[in-house]
Design an enzyme around this catalytic site. Sequence first.
Site, mmCIF file in Angstrom:
data_model
loop_
_atom_site.group_PDB
_atom_site.id
_atom_site.type_symbol
_atom_site.label_atom_id
_atom_site.label_comp_id
_atom_site.label_asym_id
_atom_site.label_seq_id
_atom_site.Cartn_x
_atom_site.Cartn_y
_atom_site.Cartn_z
ATOM 1 N N LYS A 25 0.827 -1.210 0.000
ATOM 2 C CA LYS A 25 0.000 0.000 0.000
ATOM 3 C C LYS A 25 0.863 1.261 0.000
ATOM 4 O O LYS A 25 0.599 2.199 -0.756
ATOM 5 C CB LYS A 25 -0.954 -0.016 1.206
ATOM 6 N N THR A 26 1.884 1.290 0.841
ATOM 7 C CA THR A 26 2.770 2.455 0.872
ATOM 8 C C THR A 26 3.516 2.604 -0.451
ATOM 9 O O THR A 26 3.672 3.718 -0.966
ATOM 10 C CB THR A 26 3.771 2.331 2.032
ATOM 11 N N ASP A 38 -1.601 6.740 6.293
ATOM 12 C CA ASP A 38 -1.586 5.324 6.637
ATOM 13 C C ASP A 38 -2.469 5.068 7.854
ATOM 14 O O ASP A 38 -2.614 5.937 8.717
ATOM 15 C CB ASP A 38 -0.149 4.888 6.928
ATOM 16 N N THR A 57 -5.803 -1.341 7.119
ATOM 17 C CA THR A 57 -5.851 -2.798 7.253
ATOM 18 C C THR A 57 -7.223 -3.251 7.735
ATOM 19 O O THR A 57 -7.484 -4.445 7.804
ATOM 20 C CB THR A 57 -4.778 -3.276 8.251
ATOM 21 N N ARG A 59 6.568 -8.396 1.806
ATOM 22 C CA ARG A 59 7.445 -7.945 2.898
ATOM 23 C C ARG A 59 8.088 -9.135 3.594
ATOM 24 O O ARG A 59 9.281 -9.112 3.912
ATOM 25 C CB ARG A 59 6.645 -7.111 3.900
#
Length: 355
Positions: free
Chosen positions: A75-76, A120, A169, A228
Amino acid sequence: MNWDDTPDTATERLVGASADGEDQAVEAALRPKDLHEFIGQEKVREQLDLVLRAARARGATADHVLLSGAPGLGKTTLSMIIAAEMGAPIRITSGPAIQHAGDLAAILSSLQEGEVLFLDEIHRMSRPAEEMLYMAMEDFRVDVIVGKGPGATAIPLELPPFTLVGATTRAGLLPPPLRDRFGFTAHMEFYEPTELERVIHRSASLLDVEIEAPGAAEIAGRSRGTPRIANRLLRRVRDYAQVKADGVISQEIAAAALAVYEVDSRGLDRLDRAVLEALLKLFGGGPVGLSTLAVAVGEERETVEEVAEPFLVREGLLARTPRGRVATPAAWAHLGLTAPGTGAVGNGQQDLFGT
């Protein structure tokens, strides 16, 4: 415990999706710079590409974008790509950092025209700031309250057009008025192993690590569908290969390295297996209450529920029922155990009469 807080155990796990300082530093170097370089999320990339190209053709700022999905899916990275594709600067902040409307007003009033504001964990923003954001997103204006009580005055403050990229999230915690103000909403899905293999090969190239295709496949299969985690496992396997082998990551080296770090073939770590083993060996597969299971594992109730259970449920190894947690046949098979008696049924629960 706050529902949105992440238990400390999550930040210590090799297969945890949260990012610590080391992860953030490495991710900055590994992030793709444009949509064509971004791997996975095919539908989201295609739709977002249309949104951005249309905005550039009109000479306008892009619509506000909401990205939802589990941590570690990109997302980032996508927010930075949006800014790069629009040729605009990006401002990064988070919901927990905005606890007062004045905090948000200060950020919004300093934005440049066309700038991208990445927010965020937007669902954790305070309610007063959230209500101010409604007007800012829709009318590019905020009302700043000066004074208190009957003498308070609302001063309208015009804002330059900007693009808000919100990431969450927990999309279900966003109020409908806020969700409705986003022009484009995308849900980030977990990655397939073949997509993670491409991510691993790309990261290995950037890290100057030699990796064979079977080695990349071995790491991808244990990465829980999350880039990640894949990148983190790659770095740990790289360390093992440099110390214990010739620096080349083969399937055997990857498997041996991840065995040292207690990450098994399905991506389960020590905590995951402890939960399953307690459920199977101590309670015969369940059902058993969450608190009892947490005591048996030696962890806090929130750690078991928020850190271990989501992945076990998603993998079909554990089920949540009104009577408690129960193991599925896949859990017995994964740990190499045999379900006791003949009472095990297809949904992982036991027949009341053992038949």
